[in-house]
Design a protein around this motif. Sequence first.
Motif, PDB file in Angstrom:
ATOM      1  N   ILE A  14       0.865  -1.165   0.000  1.00 31.59           N
ATOM      2  CA  ILE A  14       0.000   0.000   0.000  1.00 31.59           C
ATOM      3  C   ILE A  14       0.902   1.215   0.000  1.00 31.59           C
ATOM      4  O   ILE A  14       1.605   1.477   0.965  1.00 31.59           O
ATOM      5  N   SER A  15       0.901   1.956  -1.093  1.00 33.17           N
ATOM      6  CA  SER A  15       1.752   3.131  -1.211  1.00 33.17           C
ATOM      7  C   SER A  15       1.056   4.314  -0.566  1.00 33.17           C
ATOM      8  O   SER A  15      -0.070   4.644  -0.904  1.00 33.17           O
ATOM      9  N   VAL A  16       1.744   4.972   0.385  1.00 34.85           N
ATOM     10  CA  VAL A  16       1.151   6.125   1.043  1.00 34.85           C
ATOM     11  C   VAL A  16       1.907   7.417   0.730  1.00 34.85           C
ATOM     12  O   VAL A  16       1.476   8.476   1.106  1.00 34.85           O
ATOM     13  N   SER A  17       3.011   7.328   0.071  1.00 38.07           N
ATOM     14  CA  SER A  17       3.716   8.517  -0.374  1.00 38.07           C
ATOM     15  C   SER A  17       4.751   8.084  -1.406  1.00 38.07           C
ATOM     16  O   SER A  17       4.905   6.904  -1.691  1.00 38.07           O
ATOM     17  N   VAL A  18       5.470   9.042  -1.935  1.00 35.74           N
ATOM     18  CA  VAL A  18       6.489   8.725  -2.923  1.00 35.74           C
ATOM     19  C   VAL A  18       7.588   7.875  -2.311  1.00 35.74           C
ATOM     20  O   VAL A  18       8.127   6.984  -2.949  1.00 35.74           O
ATOM     21  N   PHE A  19       7.900   8.104  -1.041  1.00 30.68           N
ATOM     22  CA  PHE A  19       9.052   7.462  -0.423  1.00 30.68           C
ATOM     23  C   PHE A  19       8.729   6.284   0.491  1.00 30.68           C
ATOM     24  O   PHE A  19       9.615   5.656   1.018  1.00 30.68           O
ATOM     25  N   LEU A  20       7.449   6.007   0.716  1.00 28.03           N
ATOM     26  CA  LEU A  20       7.105   5.005   1.708  1.00 28.03           C
ATOM     27  C   LEU A  20       6.007   4.092   1.197  1.00 28.03           C
ATOM     28  O   LEU A  20       5.039   4.542   0.615  1.00 28.03           O
ATOM     29  N   ALA A  21       6.151   2.798   1.404  1.00 18.60           N
ATOM     30  CA  ALA A  21       5.114   1.842   1.030  1.00 18.60           C
ATOM     31  C   ALA A  21       4.972   0.827   2.146  1.00 18.60           C
ATOM     32  O   ALA A  21       5.934   0.485   2.816  1.00 18.60           O
ATOM     33  N   PHE A  22       3.737   0.357   2.369  1.00 21.40           N
ATOM     34  CA  PHE A  22       3.479  -0.711   3.325  1.00 21.40           C
ATOM     35  C   PHE A  22       3.452  -2.017   2.537  1.00 21.40           C
ATOM     36  O   PHE A  22       2.727  -2.125   1.560  1.00 21.40           O
ATOM     37  N   CYS A  23       4.185  -3.017   2.967  1.00 21.72           N
ATOM     38  CA  CYS A  23       4.189  -4.289   2.250  1.00 21.72           C
ATOM     39  C   CYS A  23       4.030  -5.452   3.224  1.00 21.72           C
ATOM     40  O   CYS A  23       4.764  -5.555   4.198  1.00 21.72           O
ATOM     41  N   ALA A  24       3.066  -6.313   2.939  1.00 16.76           N
ATOM     42  CA  ALA A  24       2.891  -7.514   3.751  1.00 16.76           C
ATOM     43  C   ALA A  24       3.852  -8.560   3.214  1.00 16.76           C
ATOM     44  O   ALA A  24       3.877  -8.845   2.027  1.00 16.76           O
ATOM     45  N   ASN A  25       4.651  -9.126   4.059  1.00 13.17           N
ATOM     46  CA  ASN A  25       5.690 -10.049   3.646  1.00 13.17           C
ATOM     47  C   ASN A  25       5.875 -11.066   4.757  1.00 13.17           C
ATOM     48  O   ASN A  25       5.247 -10.974   5.793  1.00 13.17           O
ATOM     49  N   VAL A  26       6.761 -12.009   4.547  1.00  6.77           N
ATOM     50  CA  VAL A  26       6.999 -13.042   5.552  1.00  6.77           C
ATOM     51  C   VAL A  26       8.079 -12.630   6.548  1.00  6.77           C
ATOM     52  O   VAL A  26       8.626 -13.460   7.239  1.00  6.77           O
ATOM     53  N   LEU A  27       8.374 -11.325   6.653  1.00  6.61           N
ATOM     54  CA  LEU A  27       9.367 -10.868   7.615  1.00  6.61           C
ATOM     55  C   LEU A  27       8.899 -11.054   9.048  1.00  6.61           C
ATOM     56  O   LEU A  27       9.690 -11.137   9.955  1.00  6.61           O
ATOM     57  N   SER A  28       7.606 -11.103   9.230  1.00  3.30           N
ATOM     58  CA  SER A  28       7.078 -11.279  10.578  1.00  3.30           C
ATOM     59  C   SER A  28       5.784 -12.068  10.512  1.00  3.30           C
ATOM     60  O   SER A  28       5.125 -12.132   9.484  1.00  3.30           O
ATOM     61  N   SER A  29       5.440 -12.695  11.623  1.00  4.45           N
ATOM     62  CA  SER A  29       4.155 -13.388  11.706  1.00  4.45           C
ATOM     63  C   SER A  29       3.448 -12.912  12.964  1.00  4.45           C
ATOM     64  O   SER A  29       4.091 -12.518  13.933  1.00  4.45           O
ATOM     65  N   GLN A  30       2.129 -12.921  12.913  1.00  2.64           N
ATOM     66  CA  GLN A  30       1.345 -12.461  14.039  1.00  2.64           C
ATOM     67  C   GLN A  30       0.407 -13.560  14.511  1.00  2.64           C
ATOM     68  O   GLN A  30      -0.067 -14.355  13.709  1.00  2.64           O
ATOM     69  N   THR A  31       0.171 -13.586  15.815  1.00  2.00           N
ATOM     70  CA  THR A  31      -0.819 -14.486  16.387  1.00  2.00           C
ATOM     71  C   THR A  31      -1.578 -13.731  17.465  1.00  2.00           C
ATOM     72  O   THR A  31      -1.003 -12.851  18.117  1.00  2.00           O
ATOM     73  N   PRO A  32      -2.819 -14.036  17.688  1.00  3.24           N
ATOM     74  CA  PRO A  32      -3.648 -14.930  16.883  1.00  3.24           C
ATOM     75  C   PRO A  32      -4.142 -14.212  15.628  1.00  3.24           C
ATOM     76  O   PRO A  32      -3.905 -13.011  15.454  1.00  3.24           O
ATOM     77  N   ASN A  66     -12.322  -5.331  28.664  1.00  6.83           N
ATOM     78  CA  ASN A  66     -11.264  -6.308  28.918  1.00  6.83           C
ATOM     79  C   ASN A  66      -9.978  -5.900  28.201  1.00  6.83           C
ATOM     80  O   ASN A  66      -9.860  -4.792  27.702  1.00  6.83           O
ATOM     81  N   LYS A  67      -9.016  -6.837  28.144  1.00  5.05           N
ATOM     82  CA  LYS A  67      -7.719  -6.597  27.515  1.00  5.05           C
ATOM     83  C   LYS A  67      -7.512  -7.556  26.359  1.00  5.05           C
ATOM     84  O   LYS A  67      -8.137  -8.617  26.297  1.00  5.05           O
ATOM     85  N   ALA A  68      -6.581  -7.214  25.462  1.00  7.74           N
ATOM     86  CA  ALA A  68      -6.192  -8.099  24.364  1.00  7.74           C
ATOM     87  C   ALA A  68      -4.680  -7.996  24.187  1.00  7.74           C
ATOM     88  O   ALA A  68      -4.067  -6.976  24.513  1.00  7.74           O
ATOM     89  N   GLU A  69      -4.090  -9.074  23.686  1.00 10.22           N
ATOM     90  CA  GLU A  69      -2.651  -9.094  23.406  1.00 10.22           C
ATOM     91  C   GLU A  69      -2.422  -9.694  22.026  1.00 10.22           C
ATOM     92  O   GLU A  69      -2.995 -10.727  21.683  1.00 10.22           O
ATOM     93  N   ILE A  70      -1.576  -9.033  21.231  1.00 10.14           N
ATOM     94  CA  ILE A  70      -1.217  -9.512  19.900  1.00 10.14           C
ATOM     95  C   ILE A  70       0.285  -9.741  19.890  1.00 10.14           C
ATOM     96  O   ILE A  70       1.064  -8.860  20.264  1.00 10.14           O
ATOM     97  N   LEU A  71       0.691 -10.928  19.465  1.00  5.82           N
ATOM     98  CA  LEU A  71       2.106 -11.297  19.456  1.00  5.82           C
ATOM     99  C   LEU A  71       2.652 -11.238  18.031  1.00  5.82           C
ATOM    100  O   LEU A  71       2.018 -11.729  17.090  1.00  5.82           O
ATOM    101  N   CYS A  72       3.821 -10.639  17.882  1.00 11.06           N
ATOM    102  CA  CYS A  72       4.480 -10.506  16.583  1.00 11.06           C
ATOM    103  C   CYS A  72       5.860 -11.152  16.665  1.00 11.06           C
ATOM    104  O   CYS A  72       6.668 -10.794  17.530  1.00 11.06           O
ATOM    105  N   GLU A  73       6.101 -12.117  15.783  1.00 10.95           N
ATOM    106  CA  GLU A  73       7.426 -12.744  15.705  1.00 10.95           C
ATOM    107  C   GLU A  73       8.197 -12.072  14.584  1.00 10.95           C
ATOM    108  O   GLU A  73       7.725 -11.990  13.446  1.00 10.95           O
ATOM    109  N   LEU A  74       9.388 -11.568  14.898  1.00  8.44           N
ATOM    110  CA  LEU A  74      10.192 -10.808  13.950  1.00  8.44           C
ATOM    111  C   LEU A  74      11.342 -11.673  13.459  1.00  8.44           C
ATOM    112  O   LEU A  74      12.144 -12.152  14.253  1.00  8.44           O
TER     113      LEU A  74
END
Length: 158
Positions: A4-22, A31-39
């Motif tokens: 997802i391009s948001v400017s000339v110099f920056l883009a968001f890209c989904a890749n296998v660099l990290s995984s998220q659970t759940p 209540n509370k929630a927790e999201i885990l990111c493996e880098l």
Amino acid sequence: YLCISVSVFLAFCANVLSSQTPWHILAHTNNKAEILCELKNEHTGVYWYRWSQERQNFEFLLFSNSLGKATYGTNISQDKFSVHGTSSHTFSSLHISHLHASDNGIYYCSISQSSQLFLGRGTRLSVVDVLSLKTTEAPLSTKPVRCITKSKAAGKKG
């Protein structure tokens, strides 16, 4: 992968660099929630974003550097959002407290490399009313957002 391009110099890209659970969290109001990111790659810190279906935008929540110091986005409460990581910098977890319907969305962890933000696969958070157990937001579309053009992004916060 998803970019997802948001400017000339920056883009968001989904890749296998990290995984998220759940993949999906269904939580009660207040209540509370927790999201885990493996880098999986080296990084200087972790960014956290939220895609809001209701507002149709990506919102920058916070950045946590490798020393654990957090920088928060505009109008983001430090009482609501916090990040915890491991000393090896391979895991980062986003903690969200005092859940409310406005917290609904898809949360992404991200790292920066070569002027791109590489996103995890995302975690959908759905907050439900404790009494009726009805969802407080209509289901999000499973269709991925392909691109936000520069002109559209310029008018959006985050």
